[in-house]
Design a protein around this motif. Structure first.
Motif, PDB file in Angstrom:
ATOM      1  N   ASN A 148       0.806  -1.079   0.226  1.00 32.43           N
ATOM      2  CA  ASN A 148      -0.023   0.143  -0.006  1.00 32.43           C
ATOM      3  C   ASN A 148       0.823   1.237   0.177  1.00 32.43           C
ATOM      4  OD1 ASN A 148       0.899  -0.295   2.725  1.00 32.43           O
ATOM      5  ND2 ASN A 148      -0.613   0.841   3.509  1.00 32.43           N
ATOM      6  N   LEU A 149       2.107   1.234   0.393  1.00 34.05           N
ATOM      7  CA  LEU A 149       3.084   2.370   0.286  1.00 34.05           C
ATOM      8  C   LEU A 149       4.166   1.913  -1.095  1.00 34.05           C
ATOM      9  CD1 LEU A 149       3.486   2.825   3.984  1.00 34.05           C
ATOM     10  CD2 LEU A 149       1.845   3.918   2.597  1.00 34.05           C
ATOM     11  N   ARG A 150       4.016   2.587  -2.078  1.00 33.05           N
ATOM     12  CA  ARG A 150       4.736   2.224  -2.997  1.00 33.05           C
ATOM     13  C   ARG A 150       6.288   2.582  -2.799  1.00 33.05           C
ATOM     14  NH1 ARG A 150       2.963   4.091  -9.136  1.00 33.05           N
ATOM     15  NH2 ARG A 150       1.244   2.611  -7.999  1.00 33.05           N
ATOM     16  N   LEU A 151       6.349   3.844  -2.054  1.00 29.80           N
ATOM     17  CA  LEU A 151       7.953   4.241  -1.842  1.00 29.80           C
ATOM     18  C   LEU A 151       8.391   3.057  -0.997  1.00 29.80           C
ATOM     19  CD1 LEU A 151       7.303   8.064  -1.344  1.00 29.80           C
ATOM     20  CD2 LEU A 151       8.216   6.901  -3.405  1.00 29.80           C
ATOM     21  N   VAL A 152       7.796   2.615   0.039  1.00 33.38           N
ATOM     22  CA  VAL A 152       8.523   1.748   0.813  1.00 33.38           C
ATOM     23  C   VAL A 152       8.753   0.372  -0.008  1.00 33.38           C
ATOM     24  CG1 VAL A 152       8.056   0.362   2.660  1.00 33.38           C
ATOM     25  CG2 VAL A 152       7.247   2.501   2.754  1.00 33.38           C
ATOM     26  N   GLN A 153       7.920   0.172  -0.856  1.00 28.46           N
ATOM     27  CA  GLN A 153       8.291  -1.195  -1.647  1.00 28.46           C
ATOM     28  C   GLN A 153       9.305  -1.064  -2.469  1.00 28.46           C
ATOM     29  OE1 GLN A 153       6.470  -3.791  -1.327  1.00 28.46           O
ATOM     30  NE2 GLN A 153       6.884  -5.180  -3.186  1.00 28.46           N
ATOM     31  N   TYR A 154       9.642   0.045  -3.250  1.00 32.71           N
ATOM     32  CA  TYR A 154      10.859   0.522  -3.763  1.00 32.71           C
ATOM     33  C   TYR A 154      11.932   0.203  -2.830  1.00 32.71           C
ATOM     34  CZ  TYR A 154       7.997   2.323  -7.539  1.00 32.71           C
ATOM     35  OH  TYR A 154       6.955   2.388  -8.458  1.00 32.71           O
ATOM     36  N   ALA A 155      12.181   0.921  -1.628  1.00 35.79           N
ATOM     37  CA  ALA A 155      13.117   1.075  -0.704  1.00 35.79           C
ATOM     38  C   ALA A 155      13.526  -0.539  -0.315  1.00 35.79           C
ATOM     39  CB  ALA A 155      12.748   1.965   0.575  1.00 35.79           C
ATOM     40  N   MET A 156      12.473  -1.505  -0.086  1.00 31.82           N
ATOM     41  CA  MET A 156      12.743  -2.578   0.267  1.00 31.82           C
ATOM     42  C   MET A 156      13.534  -3.284  -0.861  1.00 31.82           C
ATOM     43  SD  MET A 156       9.386  -4.315   2.192  1.00 31.82           S
ATOM     44  CE  MET A 156       8.452  -3.985   1.141  1.00 31.82           C
ATOM     45  N   MET A 157      13.185  -3.119  -2.094  1.00 32.15           N
ATOM     46  CA  MET A 157      13.924  -3.835  -3.147  1.00 32.15           C
ATOM     47  C   MET A 157      15.381  -3.466  -3.277  1.00 32.15           C
ATOM     48  SD  MET A 157      11.963  -6.004  -4.788  1.00 32.15           S
ATOM     49  CE  MET A 157      11.292  -6.241  -2.764  1.00 32.15           C
ATOM     50  N   ALA A 158      15.537  -2.041  -2.862  1.00 26.62           N
ATOM     51  CA  ALA A 158      16.946  -1.615  -2.797  1.00 26.62           C
ATOM     52  C   ALA A 158      18.043  -2.294  -1.809  1.00 26.62           C
ATOM     53  CB  ALA A 158      17.118   0.057  -2.462  1.00 26.62           C
ATOM     54  N   GLN A 159      17.564  -3.214  -0.988  1.00 23.24           N
ATOM     55  CA  GLN A 159      18.366  -3.772   0.161  1.00 23.24           C
ATOM     56  C   GLN A 159      18.146  -5.181   0.398  1.00 23.24           C
ATOM     57  OE1 GLN A 159      17.821  -1.390   3.846  1.00 23.24           O
ATOM     58  NE2 GLN A 159      16.788  -3.029   4.646  1.00 23.24           N
ATOM     59  N   ILE A 160      17.318  -5.564  -0.190  1.00 25.52           N
ATOM     60  CA  ILE A 160      16.678  -7.143   0.064  1.00 25.52           C
ATOM     61  C   ILE A 160      17.916  -8.025  -0.398  1.00 25.52           C
ATOM     62  CG2 ILE A 160      15.417  -7.761  -2.106  1.00 25.52           C
ATOM     63  CD1 ILE A 160      14.393  -8.065   1.554  1.00 25.52           C
ATOM     64  N   ASP A 161      18.565  -7.545  -1.423  1.00 30.24           N
ATOM     65  CA  ASP A 161      19.705  -8.405  -1.965  1.00 30.24           C
ATOM     66  C   ASP A 161      20.714  -8.720  -0.820  1.00 30.24           C
ATOM     67  OD1 ASP A 161      20.260  -5.497  -2.216  1.00 30.24           O
ATOM     68  OD2 ASP A 161      22.213  -6.142  -3.409  1.00 30.24           O
ATOM     69  N   GLN A 162      20.921  -7.873  -0.042  1.00 28.00           N
ATOM     70  CA  GLN A 162      21.869  -8.017   1.338  1.00 28.00           C
ATOM     71  C   GLN A 162      21.537  -9.463   2.058  1.00 28.00           C
ATOM     72  OE1 GLN A 162      23.154  -4.656   3.389  1.00 28.00           O
ATOM     73  NE2 GLN A 162      21.687  -3.592   2.147  1.00 28.00           N
ATOM     74  N   MET A 163      20.337  -9.656   2.039  1.00 26.80           N
ATOM     75  CA  MET A 163      19.722 -10.887   2.847  1.00 26.80           C
ATOM     76  C   MET A 163      19.836 -12.147   1.752  1.00 26.80           C
ATOM     77  SD  MET A 163      18.483  -8.307   4.674  1.00 26.80           S
ATOM     78  CE  MET A 163      17.202  -7.557   3.890  1.00 26.80           C
ATOM     79  N   ILE A 164      19.649 -11.970   0.779  1.00 26.86           N
ATOM     80  CA  ILE A 164      19.530 -12.967  -0.314  1.00 26.86           C
ATOM     81  C   ILE A 164      20.948 -13.626  -0.690  1.00 26.86           C
ATOM     82  CG2 ILE A 164      18.904 -13.621  -2.682  1.00 26.86           C
ATOM     83  CD1 ILE A 164      16.639 -11.473  -2.875  1.00 26.86           C
ATOM     84  N   GLU A 165      21.634 -12.809  -0.960  1.00 29.94           N
ATOM     85  CA  GLU A 165      23.390 -13.175  -1.108  1.00 29.94           C
ATOM     86  C   GLU A 165      23.761 -14.058   0.008  1.00 29.94           C
ATOM     87  OE1 GLU A 165      24.426  -9.210  -3.818  1.00 29.94           O
ATOM     88  OE2 GLU A 165      25.073  -9.205  -1.899  1.00 29.94           O
ATOM     89  N   THR A 166      23.376 -13.771   1.040  1.00 28.63           N
ATOM     90  CA  THR A 166      23.894 -14.585   2.431  1.00 28.63           C
ATOM     91  C   THR A 166      23.108 -15.706   2.794  1.00 28.63           C
ATOM     92  OG1 THR A 166      22.829 -13.237   4.036  1.00 28.63           O
ATOM     93  CG2 THR A 166      25.062 -12.625   3.339  1.00 28.63           C
ATOM     94  N   GLY A 167      22.116 -16.184   2.088  1.00 25.69           N
ATOM     95  CA  GLY A 167      21.618 -17.326   2.095  1.00 25.69           C
ATOM     96  C   GLY A 167      19.861 -17.060   2.731  1.00 25.69           C
ATOM     97  N   CYS A 168      19.485 -15.977   3.309  1.00 25.17           N
ATOM     98  CA  CYS A 168      18.091 -15.768   3.399  1.00 25.17           C
ATOM     99  C   CYS A 168      17.186 -16.045   2.162  1.00 25.17           C
ATOM    100  CB  CYS A 168      17.972 -14.492   4.188  1.00 25.17           C
ATOM    101  SG  CYS A 168      19.073 -13.912   5.612  1.00 25.17           S
ATOM    102  N   ARG A 169      16.083 -16.563   2.339  1.00 21.86           N
ATOM    103  CA  ARG A 169      15.159 -16.686   1.667  1.00 21.86           C
ATOM    104  C   ARG A 169      14.092 -15.818   1.751  1.00 21.86           C
ATOM    105  NH1 ARG A 169      13.432 -23.056   1.486  1.00 21.86           N
ATOM    106  NH2 ARG A 169      12.339 -22.218   3.265  1.00 21.86           N
TER     107      ARG A 169
END
Length: 484
Positions: free
Chosen positions: A371-392
């Motif tokens: 419901n908050l598009r700006l928050v969704q964009y911001a989440m996509m900007a840092q979510i790779d930090q979790m994925i790269e270390t094995g978080c799903r």
């Protein structure tokens, strides 16, 4: 007089420059003396030094924590003592409730919150507004003594009218009613619901976070708590606001999702302590806890071990943040998280990624539609930090899901109002409940598993395919995450 005017005119540039220097240096000194986060301090110093006048003014409005620690400290301490006496049942043998490693988590939480961990509680999940609202309204309609309600958003819509009418009816039959709404959240609808309640004599007040007035008391700080307690015995807490977007009969195919919780047992007295504290903070009226809590704590057969973890920019600053860190540290098998706004700071990112490197399975569910598009964009900007270390990381399907859930090792849960972002963990007043119980954790795991089964797993490759402009947009918005 004329000579003074001539002096001011002749040296106006020098005087303006001097004033800007004084303001900027004063603000920088205040930042150095009061800020605990070095990154925030550096950022604010840069703003006040390189933006003459505008920077210090901005810092004065949103950068200063003006919460007065001393004004209500003695009252809060007295309430805590009362609830400690009232909920004297403590959990000595956590093996009945949770995995052995949770004993370390309990010890850590003991140092974070002064509420005791108490047994004899029953906590029932309520799936969406279709379950939560009827249960809450039924409790209000059956009230015989008291109703206290605290919420962030109380919309002036169909659902808001139903709650207002139930509260008014309770008041008219002699039930004591107190309502506390955040002064920012109440303005999500126009006109606000306040007049509808006050015209019927119901006592409703606003938690003063309004930055519009000259006083600007607590700009940028919001009371995000959701608490309903009826007759000092029946409680409701979680993350759901009062608004029609959560009710299927009104919004039908566009209904937002959430999970709220009904509670009974000694934990209800802890919810009342938090409400009484916030009521005094906002109104100056001291509510005596013994007059609002049930005469005797009802110990429920479910016997769940739980306690409240309040947090906010006062003496409980970063309480939830510390509990989250402790939970990640003790995890041995699984960490499950569902959050609508997942923007953890680097410390929490480090805790999650370290757990994943230790072999803990870390699953994070975020909304597919936000419901908050700006928050969704911001989440996509840092979510790779979790994925790269094995978080799903999983993107949910269907409508927006506002649920805020966490479990560790299938036996510990955290439920409540906090999001995984800087606003919730540093700026807002929040209320969460930690629960040591395998049954509740199993139910929450089932809800998260359902999201995962119907969701989409995010990968680094998929994030890179967004395109350069989308990635740049996300990163620029991500810079403002402390204030989203």
């Amino acid at each position: 007089m004329s000579s003074l005017w001539e002096f001011l005119v002749e040296y106006q540039t020098h005087l303006i420059f001097a004033a800007s220097v004084v303001l900027s240096v004063s603000a920088a000194v205040h930042i150095a003396l009061t800020k605990r986060d070095v990154r925030a301090a550096i950022a604010w110093v840069g703003v006040v030094l390189f933006s003459p006048f505008l920077g210090p003014i901005l810092y004065f409005i949103v950068g200063i924590n003006r919460i007065r620690h001393t004004r209500i400290r003695s009252h809060r301490d007295r309430l805590l003592k009362e609830v400690a006496d009232h909920t004297a049942v403590t959990v000595s043998d956590l093996a009945r409730h949770a995995a052995p490693q949770c004993l370390s988590l309990k010890k850590a939480s003991d140092t974070v919150t002064r509420f005791p961990l108490c047994g004899g509680n029953e906590i029932i999940p309520l799936n969406g507004g279709d379950q939560a609202y009827p249960a809450m309204l039924a409790a209000i309609d059956a009230a015989t003594d008291s109703v206290v309600l605290q919420t962030y958003i109380f919309d002036n819509d169909i659902v808001g009218h139903r709650f207002a009418d139930s509260l008014i009816a309770a008041f008219q039959r002699g039930v004591r009613v107190r309502i506390l709404i955040d002064s920012i959240g109440v303005r999500y609808s126009h006109p606000t619901i306040v007049n509808r309640l006050r015209q019927q004599g119901v006592m409703v007040e606003l938690f003063e976070t309004n930055a519009v007035t000259w006083r600007m008391p607590y700009a940028n700080m919001r009371c995000h708590r959701k608490i309903l307690v009826v007759d000092g015995e029946y409680g409701f807490a979680g993350g759901m606001n009062i608004r029609e977007e959560f009710l299927t009969e009104i919004t039908r195919d566009e209904t937002a999702r959430d999970i709220h919780f009904q509670v009974r047992g000694p934990i209800v007295a802890q919810l009342l302590v938090i409400f009484c504290h916030d009521w005094l903070f906002s109104t100056g009226e001291q509510l005596k806890l013994s007059e609002w809590v049930a005469a005797e704590a009802a110990f429920m057969p479910a016997d769940m071990a739980a306690r409240c973890v309040p947090s906010g920019p006062d003496r409980e600053i970063e309480s939830t943040h510390k509990v989250l860190l402790a939970a990640c540290a003790v995890a041995q098998q699984r960490i499950r998280i569902q959050s609508p706004y997942f923007l953890p700071d680097q410390v929490l990112i480090g805790a999650l990624t370290t757990a994943a490197r230790r072999g803990v399975q870390v699953d994070i569910v975020i909304p597919g539609r936000n419901n908050l598009r700006l928050v969704q964009y911001a989440m996509m900007a840092q979510i790779d930090q979790m994925i790269e270390t094995g978080c799903r990381v999983w993107k949910g399907s269907g409508n927006f899901d506002h649920s805020k859930l966490m479990t560790v090792d299938d036996s510990w849960s955290l439920i409540g109002s906090s999001n995984w972002d800087s606003r919730s963990l540093r700026l807002n007043f929040e209320i969460d409940i930690e629960v040591y119980d395998r049954r509740l954790a199993g139910w929450i795991n089932g809800a998260i598993d359902n999201e995962i089964a119907h969701g989409e797993r995010l990968t680094v490759e998929a994030l890179r395919k967004q395109g350069l402009l989308a990635i740049l947009r996300n990163k620029l918005i991500w810079l403002a995450t402390p204030y989203l």
